[in-house]
Design a protein around this motif. Structure first.
Motif, PDB file in Angstrom:
ATOM      1  N   UNK A 158      48.436  37.430  56.593  1.00  0.00           N
ATOM      2  CA  UNK A 158      48.560  38.349  55.475  1.00  0.00           C
ATOM      3  C   UNK A 158      50.003  38.502  54.971  1.00  0.00           C
ATOM      4  N   UNK A 159      51.021  38.621  55.835  1.00  0.00           N
ATOM      5  CA  UNK A 159      52.391  38.621  55.300  1.00  0.00           C
ATOM      6  C   UNK A 159      52.731  37.317  54.584  1.00  0.00           C
ATOM      7  N   UNK A 160      52.147  36.219  55.040  1.00  0.00           N
ATOM      8  CA  UNK A 160      52.364  34.936  54.376  1.00  0.00           C
ATOM      9  C   UNK A 160      51.734  34.930  52.983  1.00  0.00           C
ATOM     10  N   UNK A 161      50.556  35.512  52.873  1.00  0.00           N
ATOM     11  CA  UNK A 161      49.916  35.637  51.566  1.00  0.00           C
ATOM     12  C   UNK A 161      50.753  36.523  50.655  1.00  0.00           C
ATOM     13  N   UNK A 162      51.267  37.616  51.198  1.00  0.00           N
ATOM     14  CA  UNK A 162      52.129  38.499  50.405  1.00  0.00           C
ATOM     15  C   UNK A 162      53.393  37.760  49.969  1.00  0.00           C
ATOM     16  N   UNK A 163      53.963  36.949  50.850  1.00  0.00           N
ATOM     17  CA  UNK A 163      55.165  36.187  50.500  1.00  0.00           C
ATOM     18  C   UNK A 163      54.879  35.184  49.392  1.00  0.00           C
ATOM     19  N   UNK A 164      53.700  34.603  49.385  1.00  0.00           N
ATOM     20  CA  UNK A 164      53.336  33.676  48.315  1.00  0.00           C
ATOM     21  C   UNK A 164      53.430  34.361  46.954  1.00  0.00           C
ATOM     22  N   UNK A 165      52.951  35.593  46.899  1.00  0.00           N
ATOM     23  CA  UNK A 165      53.046  36.355  45.654  1.00  0.00           C
ATOM     24  C   UNK A 165      54.499  36.691  45.323  1.00  0.00           C
ATOM     25  N   UNK A 166      55.252  37.095  46.325  1.00  0.00           N
ATOM     26  CA  UNK A 166      56.658  37.431  46.087  1.00  0.00           C
ATOM     27  C   UNK A 166      57.413  36.217  45.553  1.00  0.00           C
TER      28      UNK A 166
ATOM     29  N   UNK B 129      56.550  26.711  46.285  1.00  0.00           N
ATOM     30  CA  UNK B 129      55.639  27.858  46.217  1.00  0.00           C
ATOM     31  C   UNK B 129      54.207  27.374  45.994  1.00  0.00           C
ATOM     32  N   UNK B 130      54.044  26.362  45.144  1.00  0.00           N
ATOM     33  CA  UNK B 130      52.708  25.803  44.920  1.00  0.00           C
ATOM     34  C   UNK B 130      52.099  25.253  46.191  1.00  0.00           C
ATOM     35  N   UNK B 131      52.914  24.589  47.009  1.00  0.00           N
ATOM     36  CA  UNK B 131      52.423  24.042  48.278  1.00  0.00           C
ATOM     37  C   UNK B 131      52.069  25.167  49.238  1.00  0.00           C
ATOM     38  N   UNK B 132      52.866  26.220  49.246  1.00  0.00           N
ATOM     39  CA  UNK B 132      52.558  27.380  50.096  1.00  0.00           C
ATOM     40  C   UNK B 132      51.229  28.003  49.681  1.00  0.00           C
ATOM     41  N   UNK B 133      50.989  28.127  48.389  1.00  0.00           N
ATOM     42  CA  UNK B 133      49.726  28.691  47.907  1.00  0.00           C
ATOM     43  C   UNK B 133      48.534  27.866  48.384  1.00  0.00           C
ATOM     44  N   UNK B 134      48.647  26.549  48.302  1.00  0.00           N
ATOM     45  CA  UNK B 134      47.553  25.684  48.763  1.00  0.00           C
ATOM     46  C   UNK B 134      47.297  25.898  50.251  1.00  0.00           C
TER      47      UNK B 134
ATOM     48  N   UNK C 186      42.706  37.626  46.439  1.00  0.00           N
ATOM     49  CA  UNK C 186      44.110  37.247  46.286  1.00  0.00           C
ATOM     50  C   UNK C 186      44.284  35.739  46.255  1.00  0.00           C
ATOM     51  N   UNK C 187      43.580  35.007  47.103  1.00  0.00           N
ATOM     52  CA  UNK C 187      43.723  33.544  47.063  1.00  0.00           C
ATOM     53  C   UNK C 187      42.969  32.956  45.882  1.00  0.00           C
ATOM     54  N   UNK C 188      41.825  33.550  45.512  1.00  0.00           N
ATOM     55  CA  UNK C 188      41.111  33.062  44.333  1.00  0.00           C
ATOM     56  C   UNK C 188      41.951  33.220  43.074  1.00  0.00           C
ATOM     57  N   UNK C 189      42.780  34.259  43.041  1.00  0.00           N
ATOM     58  CA  UNK C 189      43.618  34.516  41.866  1.00  0.00           C
ATOM     59  C   UNK C 189      44.680  33.450  41.652  1.00  0.00           C
ATOM     60  N   UNK C 190      44.977  32.641  42.692  1.00  0.00           N
ATOM     61  CA  UNK C 190      45.895  31.523  42.488  1.00  0.00           C
ATOM     62  C   UNK C 190      45.302  30.502  41.522  1.00  0.00           C
ATOM     63  N   UNK C 191      43.984  30.554  41.369  1.00  0.00           N
ATOM     64  CA  UNK C 191      43.295  29.736  40.364  1.00  0.00           C
ATOM     65  C   UNK C 191      43.529  28.239  40.598  1.00  0.00           C
TER      66      UNK C 191
ATOM     67  N   UNK D  26      65.708  29.233  50.895  1.00  0.00           N
ATOM     68  CA  UNK D  26      64.897  30.244  51.569  1.00  0.00           C
ATOM     69  C   UNK D  26      63.410  29.901  51.491  1.00  0.00           C
ATOM     70  N   UNK D  27      62.936  29.543  50.307  1.00  0.00           N
ATOM     71  CA  UNK D  27      61.500  29.317  50.115  1.00  0.00           C
ATOM     72  C   UNK D  27      61.037  28.060  50.830  1.00  0.00           C
ATOM     73  N   UNK D  28      61.794  26.983  50.746  1.00  0.00           N
ATOM     74  CA  UNK D  28      61.349  25.743  51.396  1.00  0.00           C
ATOM     75  C   UNK D  28      61.348  25.894  52.918  1.00  0.00           C
TER      76      UNK D  28
END
Length: 698
Positions: free
Chosen positions: A395-403, A354-359, A667-672, A440-442
């Motif tokens: 955008x669905x990918x960004x939503x999936x990162x949060x999920x 998930x961390x790699x997806x966020x990056x 939304x991406x800035x919130x990943x901090x 599923x996530x990987x």
């Protein structure tokens, strides 16, 4: 703001009675939103995000990102910040874009030693006392270099975890501190050349010699060579070796008795000289397509003798006179208990993925906001993220990162509960849930990195912008700690087991208890009225979304159970399973998606800040409706969704992608994620092009 389709849905559940001309004009009005500056949604209370060109200004954008980041931030974020700050203060430990395999391996080991010995991090102590903090450290280390995160995982999750979870007090007393402070670097020698996922078929043997009170570790053939063993090629001094425990003269007729797979501590190098010990052959697996900071090797054992006490004996022991004892009555139960204690590796991989997806998503979204391309005649060019096609990609990918963020946070909490309580029901849940989420996530992340690369055009192909390294380093996440296809089969198998027990009057374990409420529903026909409801309020209702996900899973479970029963009569159990394999994999994925959505919905409800909760609700709705639309054929085939409703779902999913685009920056800035972790010039928060040109010497 509602789409035209959803507004018409509020007038009733019937079909659309507008003529073709009116419908076409309505569609054009909706599409025009992608080239204009619409007013923000009064329902969601969301302001447009800032674009690189400054044409859209977010009101309180930074505040919104900060509030969301505060909610996302776990209690261990301060620990991660200390790891980030440590590597930021040490440029000599930062991984360059280009380096040789030998240099990368040396740097990776120095990074790990510095983290432990200079920064004072004690990963094994964290794993034993606070698993959630341990996984936070692993994620942070992987942010600095994915090879470092994996090497840390080999040392502590696998080698150290085997001592903690499979050994007893004598092993912890002897090895714990040395593993924790890196005096005892080690390996986890399970996989063999001919056997990876099928651990019960491993061929390496550990034969007890009652005369010398030793086990003799032997590689009987080339297929039994331990393969892909992390830390083996250079740095490992010990290995936890999985082998068949053989007791001579204990079987029927005086034959050797095979007691099944057990784990043994085998020294492989001299602690002082690092020389390979007698009877052990080590070869380098060589340059890989990724993770070249990890020194993978192959191990062969030629009658290597180890003390009897080197058997990790939590689930089975051998006495001085050669008698075997165990609290578990069968080989299968001992094997299941052994593997059940090793789920921490899968938990860590899912969490890190998930961390790699966020990056990856952060780089792609920031670049899409920055990059301008084409536009209306005689007007300024627009951001590529203003194009519907680009929103559909990202955008669905960004939503999936949060999920996935909330799902893996739940998984870590369950794992921590398991380690504290040793509750068997929790252990069973964590075993299957970790298998499903890891798989599923990987798989999703691996595909998404490529989409992110493509969405950044030619600049995404530059090594400095990281997609190549992220894609190559992450790719093996789909394979190690359990091949994803095999892990999904474990999920499907457990669902079928729960299904059978329910019909026998049993109870369902916690993770699957939603099936209890669906048992009657999936056997009945969908409500012909609700199948036509297309209003936005209905489609964005979390009850509808979760019911849709769970209905699909329940139908798949019922139908595959019937197919297995039918085919087993002619093909046998194995043949029937193979005949239904794709069906079973779809079932497992559907179930995991149901769990992910449930955890996302719970996280939205828990959010104490109203504006942040509304923002999360928007993202959650996009995740749910996008997934429903992607599998709309399944819902149509069983008449769960009528044609008009399917059309409304598609339109609303597109529009929600647009609304998420308006707050994509926040939304991406919130990943901090600090610049040290992002590193890609096109993914920086400011002056991206200036930083990018500096990399090629301007």
């Amino acid at each position: 703001m509602a789409t035209a389709a959803s507004r018409s849905g509020r007038r009733g559940g019937g079909g659309n009675d507008e003529d073709d001309r009116t419908a076409a004009m309505r569609r054009l009005r909706v599409l025009s939103l992608h080239l204009e500056d619409p007013s923000p949604s009064s329902e969601a209370g969301l302001a447009p995000a800032a674009c690189a060109a400054g044409r859209r200004r977010a009101t309180g954008g930074a505040d919104a990102a900060a509030a969301l980041a505060a909610y996302l931030r776990g209690r261990h974020r301060d620990t991660q910040a200390r790891v980030f700050e440590f590597f930021l203060s040490r440029p000599d430990l930062q991984t360059p874009v280009e380096m040789t395999t030998a240099a990368h391996r040396e740097l990776c080991f120095r990074q790990l030693c510095a983290l432990v010995r200079e920064a004072g991090v004690r990963p094994l102590s964290l794993m034993a006392n606070d698993p959630a903090e341990y996984f936070a450290v692993m994620e942070a280390a992987g942010g600095a270099d994915i090879s470092l995160g994996v090497k840390l995982g080999v040392q502590y999750s696998l080698w150290g975890g085997s001592i903690i979870n499979l050994g007893t007090k004598k092993h912890r007393d002897r090895f714990f501190d040395g593993i924790d402070n890196l005096d005892y670097p080690g390996c986890f020698a399970m996989t063999e050349l001919h056997h990876g996922s099928n651990v019960q078929a491993l061929q390496t043997t550990a034969t007890f010699d009652p005369v010398t009170d030793e086990f003799i570790i032997n590689t009987p053939n080339d297929g039994a060579i331990k393969w892909w063993i992390g830390n083996a090629a250079l740095h490992g001094k010990f290995a936890t070796v999985f082998a068949r425990l053989i007791l001579p003269l204990q079987g029927k007729g005086g034959d050797p008795a095979d007691m099944g797979i057990h784990a043994f501590i085998v020294p492989i190098r001299d602690l002082d000289t690092n020389a390979v010990l007698p009877g052990i052959e080590i070869n380098d697996c060589g340059h890989k397509i990724g993770l070249n900071g990890v020194d993978n090797g192959a191990l062969r054992f030629r009658s290597v003798r180890i003390p009897r006490d080197n058997l990790l004996n939590r689930f089975g022991d051998v006495s001085r006179d050669g008698k075997y004892t165990s609290s578990l009555p069968t080989i299968n139960k001992r094997f299941a208990a052994t593997l059940g204690e090793l789920v921490g590796g899968r938990v860590g991989i899912a969490y890190s993925s998930v961390g790699i997806l966020k990056v990856s998503v952060t780089i792609a979204v920031r670049y899409a906001l920055l990059r301008q391309q084409f536009g209306p005649p005689k007007k300024p060019e627009i951001s590529v993220l203003d194009y519907q096609s680009h929103q559909h990609k990202l955008m669905p990918m960004l939503a999936s990162s949060y999920a996935f963020h909330f799902a893996t946070r739940y998984l870590v909490d369950k794992y921590s509960e398991m380690k504290k309580t040793n509750d068997e029901d929790v252990m069973a849940d964590v075993h299957v849930l970790s298998s499903g989420l890891k798989a599923y996530i990987t798989s999703y992340t691996a595909k998404s990195i490529s989409v992110c690369r493509e969405s950044c055009g030619g600049h995404g192909y530059a090594a400095v912008n990281r997609f190549g390294a992220l894609r190559n380093d992450h790719d093996i996440f789909q394979t190690f700690e359990g091949d994803n296809t095999v892990l999904l089969q474990q999920v499907a198998g457990d669902l079928l087991k729960q299904y059978q027990e329910k019909f026998k009057g049993g109870t369902l374990s916690a993770t699957w208890n939603y099936l209890r409420d669906s048992m009657g529903t999936y056997l009945s026909q969908p409500n012909p009225v609700t199948s036509r409801w297309e209003g936005e309020d209905h489609l964005r209702d979390p009850n509808f979304q979760l019911d849709a996900f769970r209905y699909r899973t329940s139908r798949l479970l019922h139908s595959v159970a019937a197919r297995l029963q039918k085919h087993s009569k002619t093909l046998g159990g194995f043949g029937a399973w193979n005949r239904c394999l794709n069906h079973l994999l779809t079932l497992a994925e559907s179930h995991i998606e149901s769990v992910i959505l449930a955890k996302f919905i719970e996280a939205v409800k828990r959010c104490p800040d109203e504006k942040t909760r509304e923002l999360l609700k928007l993202v959650c709705d996009l995740y749910a409706l996008d997934r429903i639309w992607k599998d709309i054929g399944t819902y149509r085939n069983v008449d769960y969704v009528a044609p008009n409703k399917a059309k409304a779902i598609h339109k609303l999913a597109d529009y929600l992608s647009y609304q998420v685009r308006l707050v994509a920056q926040e939304l991406v800035d919130a990943f901090d994620l600090p610049d040290l972790i992002i590193r890609a010039p096109i993914g920086m928060q400011s002056e991206a092009y200036a930083q990018y040109t500096q990399h090629v010497g301007f």
